[in-house]
Design a protein around this motif. Structure first.
Motif, PDB file in Angstrom:
ATOM      1  N   ASP A 279     -21.959  -6.487  26.524  1.00 33.61           N
ATOM      2  CA  ASP A 279     -23.080  -5.485  26.380  1.00 33.61           C
ATOM      3  C   ASP A 279     -22.449  -4.152  26.826  1.00 33.61           C
ATOM      4  O   ASP A 279     -22.875  -3.722  27.964  1.00 33.61           O
ATOM      5  N   CYS A 280     -21.604  -3.300  26.103  1.00 34.07           N
ATOM      6  CA  CYS A 280     -21.219  -2.018  26.584  1.00 34.07           C
ATOM      7  C   CYS A 280     -21.125  -1.026  25.469  1.00 34.07           C
ATOM      8  O   CYS A 280     -21.364  -1.444  24.251  1.00 34.07           O
TER       9      CYS A 280
ATOM     10  N   SER B   3     -18.521  -7.796  31.989  1.00 28.33           N
ATOM     11  CA  SER B   3     -19.980  -7.583  32.551  1.00 28.33           C
ATOM     12  C   SER B   3     -19.638  -6.516  33.727  1.00 28.33           C
ATOM     13  O   SER B   3     -20.737  -5.762  33.890  1.00 28.33           O
TER      14      SER B   3
ATOM     15  N   ASN C 224     -24.070   3.042  34.603  1.00 31.45           N
ATOM     16  CA  ASN C 224     -22.679   3.386  34.939  1.00 31.45           C
ATOM     17  C   ASN C 224     -22.012   3.934  33.781  1.00 31.45           C
ATOM     18  O   ASN C 224     -22.089   3.508  32.899  1.00 31.45           O
TER      19      ASN C 224
ATOM     20  N   ASP D 211     -20.157  -0.924  31.390  1.00 28.55           N
ATOM     21  CA  ASP D 211     -21.417  -0.360  30.872  1.00 28.55           C
ATOM     22  C   ASP D 211     -21.199   0.853  29.724  1.00 28.55           C
ATOM     23  O   ASP D 211     -20.980   0.322  28.711  1.00 28.55           O
TER      24      ASP D 211
ATOM     25  N   ARG E 172     -28.886   3.130  31.102  1.00 33.72           N
ATOM     26  CA  ARG E 172     -27.495   2.628  31.599  1.00 33.72           C
ATOM     27  C   ARG E 172     -27.333   3.501  32.637  1.00 33.72           C
ATOM     28  O   ARG E 172     -27.325   4.556  32.945  1.00 33.72           O
TER      29      ARG E 172
END
Length: 349
Positions: free
Chosen positions: A126-127, A229, A179, A232, A177
């Motif tokens: 999820d980025c 993970s 990061n 981001d 978000r």
């Protein structure tokens, strides 16, 4: 039944959206998106325009006037894949469109899709890639110095770097978000990538709630395939973003699932699938419309049509999870129309 639906539609405010169907499978998958949007009763009327290169006497490439006028009028568009000659011919139509409409930021989410099994499905991906969209190595500035020696210029400007950095930090704040990592090769390209990082740092100082860091591009490629993970929002110049976003698309199952949005000045936004024209799939109509459809859902949310986007997305994810009617690139045998019809059935209940 039909009359009731017509009355409901007439009572809603219709949004006019420009559609560039594109080349190869583009027109076919565009038809599927239109069909699915209609099934969900999305209040959109399409203004379809054909895009092709027009070579000016000065050697520059432009697109037809009616396509330009449509985008400037409607401010929003959906674009299918477009063919570009390799190593010769006109400037890329994608690049021409970005320049014409000042599309400075390319947003490419990469999120694991239920039902599409990859080595990363368990942990999940999820980025979001934030790619500068107008310059860098894609500026198209190159020439032959002497026979056998060609020079290509990497153009980086303060304004373009700041524009994409500001959009990235605002996007991160708006979407919760925390990061952002800027990817670069400033150890080698000290002035160009160095200027890009300067602007990222200046913008980052205004967002203390967002954790900002920097990483070499090659190191990031290694680390994201080891553990997605840890990533981001990733912010980077043009060429790096093009390559890195294909890498992240691979993490979730391929370009057929990867949506994209191009954000520009004066509120203009054009959404597109990031894959190519896939000419080999045209005759059998076996292209996967998911990427263009998911790009369309990004568009709907941008337009404030969240409920319609959520309804369509739920039907898409259910179809993918069942794996009964899916296209060949993700392990099925369905044609593009069969896949689209299955999604429509789920939308209608």
């Amino acid at each position: 039944m039909f009359l009731g639906r017509a009355l409901r539609s007439s009572c809603r405010s219709l949004h006019t959206v420009t559609l560039f169907p594109g080349d190869g499978i583009g027109p076919q998958i565009s038809e599927s998106v239109k069909k699915i949007f209609d099934a969900a009763e999305v209040p959109i009327q399409w203004e379809e325009r054909q895009v092709y290169p027009i070579l000016e006497p000065n050697g520059k490439t432009r697109i037809p006037d009616d396509a330009v006028e449509s985008i400037f009028k409607n401010k929003i568009g959906l674009k299918g894949p477009m063919r570009t000659a390799i190593g010769k011919g006109h400037v890329s139509l994608n690049l021409t469109i970005r320049r014409t409409f000042g599309l400075y930021a390319n947003v490419r989410p990469a999120k694991s899709v239920p039902g599409v099994i990859t080595p990363y499905s368990k942990e999940g991906v999820d980025c979001v890639i934030m790619r500068e969209n107008t310059e860098g190595e894609y500026s198209g500035i190159e020439h032959q110095v002497v026979p056998g020696v060609v020079q290509s210029v990497k153009l980086i400007t303060r304004d373009a770097s700041r524009n994409v950095a500001e959009y990235a930090f605002q996007y991160a704040q708006d979407h919760g978000r925390k990061n952002i990592v800027a990817l670069h090769k400033a150890n080698i390209m000290k002035m160009s990538d160095g200027m890009f990082l300067e602007q990222c740092r200046e913008v980052a100082a205004r967002y203390p709630e967002i954790n900002y860091r920097e990483m070499y591009l090659d190191s990031a490629c290694l680390k994201i395939v080891s553990d997605p993970s840890k990533f981001d929002v990733m912010l980077m110049p043009n060429l790096y973003g093009d390559i890195f976003s294909d890498l992240t698309a691979g993490l979730i199952g391929g370009l057929g699932l990867a949506p994209s949005g191009n954000m520009g000045k004066d509120g203009i936004a054009i959404y597109e699938a990031v894959h190519g024209t896939a000419d080999d799939l045209v005759e059998a109509n076996k292209g996967n419309p998911t990427a263009l459809l998911m790009s369309g859902l990004m568009m709907l949310r941008h337009m404030g049509l969240k409920s319609q986007a959520d309804k369509i997305e739920a039907a898409v994810l259910e179809t993918l999870t069942e794996r009964k009617v899916i296209t060949g690139d993700i392990g099925g045998t369905a044609t593009n129309p069969e896949y689209a019809d299955e999604i429509c059935r789920k939308i209608r209940g």
